[in-house]
Design a protein around this motif. Structure first.
Motif, PDB file in Angstrom:
ATOM      1  N   TRP A 187      26.640 -27.705  21.189  1.00 24.93           N
ATOM      2  CA  TRP A 187      27.923 -28.408  21.282  1.00 24.93           C
ATOM      3  C   TRP A 187      27.859 -29.595  20.333  1.00 24.93           C
ATOM      4  N   THR A 188      29.011 -30.035  19.882  1.00 27.62           N
ATOM      5  CA  THR A 188      29.073 -31.065  18.844  1.00 27.62           C
ATOM      6  C   THR A 188      29.136 -32.463  19.440  1.00 27.62           C
ATOM      7  N   ASN A 189      28.279 -33.330  18.932  1.00 23.68           N
ATOM      8  CA  ASN A 189      28.257 -34.730  19.351  1.00 23.68           C
ATOM      9  C   ASN A 189      28.232 -35.612  18.104  1.00 23.68           C
ATOM     10  N   GLN A 190      29.291 -36.339  17.887  1.00 23.01           N
ATOM     11  CA  GLN A 190      29.393 -37.239  16.740  1.00 23.01           C
ATOM     12  C   GLN A 190      29.202 -36.499  15.411  1.00 23.01           C
ATOM     13  N   GLY A 191      29.837 -35.347  15.308  1.00 29.43           N
ATOM     14  CA  GLY A 191      29.876 -34.625  14.042  1.00 29.43           C
ATOM     15  C   GLY A 191      28.659 -33.802  13.700  1.00 29.43           C
ATOM     16  N   VAL A 192      27.768 -33.576  14.693  1.00 31.47           N
ATOM     17  CA  VAL A 192      26.567 -32.785  14.442  1.00 31.47           C
ATOM     18  C   VAL A 192      26.143 -32.146  15.765  1.00 31.47           C
ATOM     19  N   ALA A 193      25.227 -31.186  15.722  1.00 32.06           N
ATOM     20  CA  ALA A 193      24.737 -30.559  16.948  1.00 32.06           C
ATOM     21  C   ALA A 193      24.132 -31.590  17.891  1.00 32.06           C
ATOM     22  N   ASP A 194      24.232 -31.322  19.187  1.00 28.33           N
ATOM     23  CA  ASP A 194      23.665 -32.213  20.198  1.00 28.33           C
ATOM     24  C   ASP A 194      22.167 -32.409  19.986  1.00 28.33           C
ATOM     25  N   GLN A 195      21.632 -33.471  20.552  1.00 29.54           N
ATOM     26  CA  GLN A 195      20.245 -33.853  20.295  1.00 29.54           C
ATOM     27  C   GLN A 195      19.231 -32.821  20.781  1.00 29.54           C
ATOM     28  N   ALA A 196      19.509 -32.160  21.896  1.00 27.16           N
ATOM     29  CA  ALA A 196      18.572 -31.146  22.393  1.00 27.16           C
ATOM     30  C   ALA A 196      18.428 -30.019  21.382  1.00 27.16           C
ATOM     31  N   THR A 197      19.544 -29.619  20.767  1.00 25.36           N
ATOM     32  CA  THR A 197      19.497 -28.567  19.759  1.00 25.36           C
ATOM     33  C   THR A 197      18.807 -29.059  18.493  1.00 25.36           C
ATOM     34  N   GLN A 198      19.067 -30.289  18.123  1.00 23.46           N
ATOM     35  CA  GLN A 198      18.385 -30.859  16.951  1.00 23.46           C
ATOM     36  C   GLN A 198      16.874 -30.777  17.116  1.00 23.46           C
ATOM     37  N   LYS A 199      16.382 -31.140  18.299  1.00 24.19           N
ATOM     38  CA  LYS A 199      14.942 -31.137  18.550  1.00 24.19           C
ATOM     39  C   LYS A 199      14.376 -29.723  18.484  1.00 24.19           C
ATOM     40  N   LEU A 200      15.116 -28.770  19.037  1.00 26.54           N
ATOM     41  CA  LEU A 200      14.677 -27.378  18.986  1.00 26.54           C
ATOM     42  C   LEU A 200      14.594 -26.889  17.545  1.00 26.54           C
ATOM     43  N   LEU A 201      15.658 -27.102  16.790  1.00 28.59           N
ATOM     44  CA  LEU A 201      15.706 -26.624  15.408  1.00 28.59           C
ATOM     45  C   LEU A 201      14.580 -27.221  14.569  1.00 28.59           C
ATOM     46  N   ALA A 202      14.272 -28.483  14.806  1.00 24.07           N
ATOM     47  CA  ALA A 202      13.243 -29.163  14.016  1.00 24.07           C
ATOM     48  C   ALA A 202      11.852 -28.577  14.239  1.00 24.07           C
ATOM     49  N   GLN A 203      11.659 -27.881  15.366  1.00 24.95           N
ATOM     50  CA  GLN A 203      10.344 -27.315  15.676  1.00 24.95           C
ATOM     51  C   GLN A 203      10.147 -25.904  15.138  1.00 24.95           C
ATOM     52  N   LEU A 204      11.218 -25.257  14.720  1.00 31.25           N
ATOM     53  CA  LEU A 204      11.135 -23.852  14.328  1.00 31.25           C
ATOM     54  C   LEU A 204      10.505 -23.671  12.951  1.00 31.25           C
ATOM     55  N   ARG A 205       9.695 -22.626  12.837  1.00 33.32           N
ATOM     56  CA  ARG A 205       9.065 -22.275  11.560  1.00 33.32           C
ATOM     57  C   ARG A 205       9.098 -20.752  11.390  1.00 33.32           C
ATOM     58  N   ASN A 206       9.439 -20.330  10.187  1.00 31.56           N
ATOM     59  CA  ASN A 206       9.396 -18.913   9.820  1.00 31.56           C
ATOM     60  C   ASN A 206      10.227 -18.028  10.749  1.00 31.56           C
ATOM     61  N   ARG A 207      11.409 -18.497  11.077  1.00 31.32           N
ATOM     62  CA  ARG A 207      12.315 -17.739  11.933  1.00 31.32           C
ATOM     63  C   ARG A 207      13.591 -17.375  11.174  1.00 31.32           C
ATOM     64  N   LYS A 208      14.285 -16.395  11.709  1.00 30.82           N
ATOM     65  CA  LYS A 208      15.635 -16.082  11.270  1.00 30.82           C
ATOM     66  C   LYS A 208      16.577 -16.685  12.300  1.00 30.82           C
ATOM     67  N   ILE A 209      17.504 -17.515  11.839  1.00 27.85           N
ATOM     68  CA  ILE A 209      18.335 -18.297  12.760  1.00 27.85           C
ATOM     69  C   ILE A 209      19.810 -18.026  12.526  1.00 27.85           C
ATOM     70  N   PHE A 210      20.516 -17.741  13.607  1.00 27.72           N
ATOM     71  CA  PHE A 210      21.976 -17.665  13.579  1.00 27.72           C
ATOM     72  C   PHE A 210      22.481 -18.849  14.388  1.00 27.72           C
ATOM     73  N   LEU A 211      23.240 -19.731  13.752  1.00 25.77           N
ATOM     74  CA  LEU A 211      23.776 -20.920  14.416  1.00 25.77           C
ATOM     75  C   LEU A 211      25.195 -20.672  14.899  1.00 25.77           C
ATOM     76  N   PHE A 212      25.487 -21.055  16.134  1.00 33.19           N
ATOM     77  CA  PHE A 212      26.866 -20.999  16.612  1.00 33.19           C
ATOM     78  C   PHE A 212      27.149 -22.213  17.487  1.00 33.19           C
ATOM     79  N   GLY A 213      28.388 -22.686  17.429  1.00 36.29           N
ATOM     80  CA  GLY A 213      28.697 -23.890  18.180  1.00 36.29           C
ATOM     81  C   GLY A 213      30.174 -24.093  18.418  1.00 36.29           C
ATOM     82  N   THR A 214      30.477 -25.103  19.205  1.00 35.13           N
ATOM     83  CA  THR A 214      31.861 -25.461  19.510  1.00 35.13           C
ATOM     84  C   THR A 214      32.065 -26.957  19.278  1.00 35.13           C
TER      85      THR A 214
END
Length: 217
Positions: free
Chosen positions: A100-127
């Motif tokens: 979900w969007t918070n201040q023009g970017v993904a929420d902080q929980a999602t930010q933390k998850l994304l920052a930990q990912l390595r060598n993955r295929k990612i499909f992003l979806f949001g509201t």
């Protein structure tokens, strides 16, 4: 993508992104889903930290649990006693990540998850509560992608508008009563009313089409 494992991980404050996540799951092969659930750790009584019902599930294959997920507080979901690889993040090669969007970017929980990912295929979806502009959605996606390491591959994206709590409209109305209110307050109220029907059926169809295109790559 036939035969390849995937996981659907999402953060949903008001239920809009959870609705998209359900549509993503319905568009994908059920047998290869390793994990479907919230990015937030359970805080007890079957609810996540946003007060939403716990959506955690572990798929079963050949009689054994395949994968689980613990949230940022390090606790597993109730009933999600799954074999994990020592990491709290699902081990699937492909991750469908909702936010979900918070201040023009993904929420902080999602930010933390994304920052930990390595060598993955990612499909992003949001509201986002504000909508009507693909450029606005793209700006949110671009800011969110900045948290993704270069070792990953973004295979697709999708965003749509999502309804907001009634308290938001009530706040706008009170703001309008003030003599020095913002000049665009009427547009904000109009946007709120337009958002009430979203995500709608058309939004979900477009999402599933985007997912289908992504997994055919």
């Amino acid at each position: 993508m036939s035969g390849k494992s995937y996981s659907i991980v999402f953060s949903s404050r008001t239920g809009n992104t959870a609705e998209l996540a359900e549509a993503v799951r319905e568009a994908l092969p059920e047998g290869t889903c390793e994990y479907f659930g919230s990015v937030n750790g359970a805080v007890g009584d079957g609810f996540d930290s946003d007060g939403n019902r716990n959506h955690s599930e572990c798929s079963m294959a050949n009689g054994s649990n395949k994968s689980g997920f613990s949230g940022s507080d390090g606790r597993g979901y109730a009933g999600a006693d799954c074999g994990r690889t020592g990491s709290a993040i699902p081990a699937s090669e492909t991750l469908f990540v909702g936010f979900w969007t918070n201040q023009g970017v993904a929420d902080q929980a999602t930010q933390k998850l994304l920052a930990q990912l390595r060598n993955r295929k990612i499909f992003l979806f949001g509201t986002a509560g504000f909508g009507g502009s693909e450029a606005y959605f793209q700006a949110i996606l671009d800011k969110t992608k900045a948290f993704i390491d270069d070792s990953n591959t973004v295979i697709g994206t999708y965003m749509c508008q999502g309804k907001m709590p009634l308290s938001v409209r009530e706040r706008y109305v009170k703001m309008k009563e003030q003599p020095d209110h913002m000049p665009n307050i009427d547009a904000m109220i109009e946007n709120f009313d337009k958002a009430l029907s979203h995500p709608d059926a058309d939004d979900l169809v477009k999402l599933t089409e985007s997912v289908s295109e992504a997994i055919e790559q």
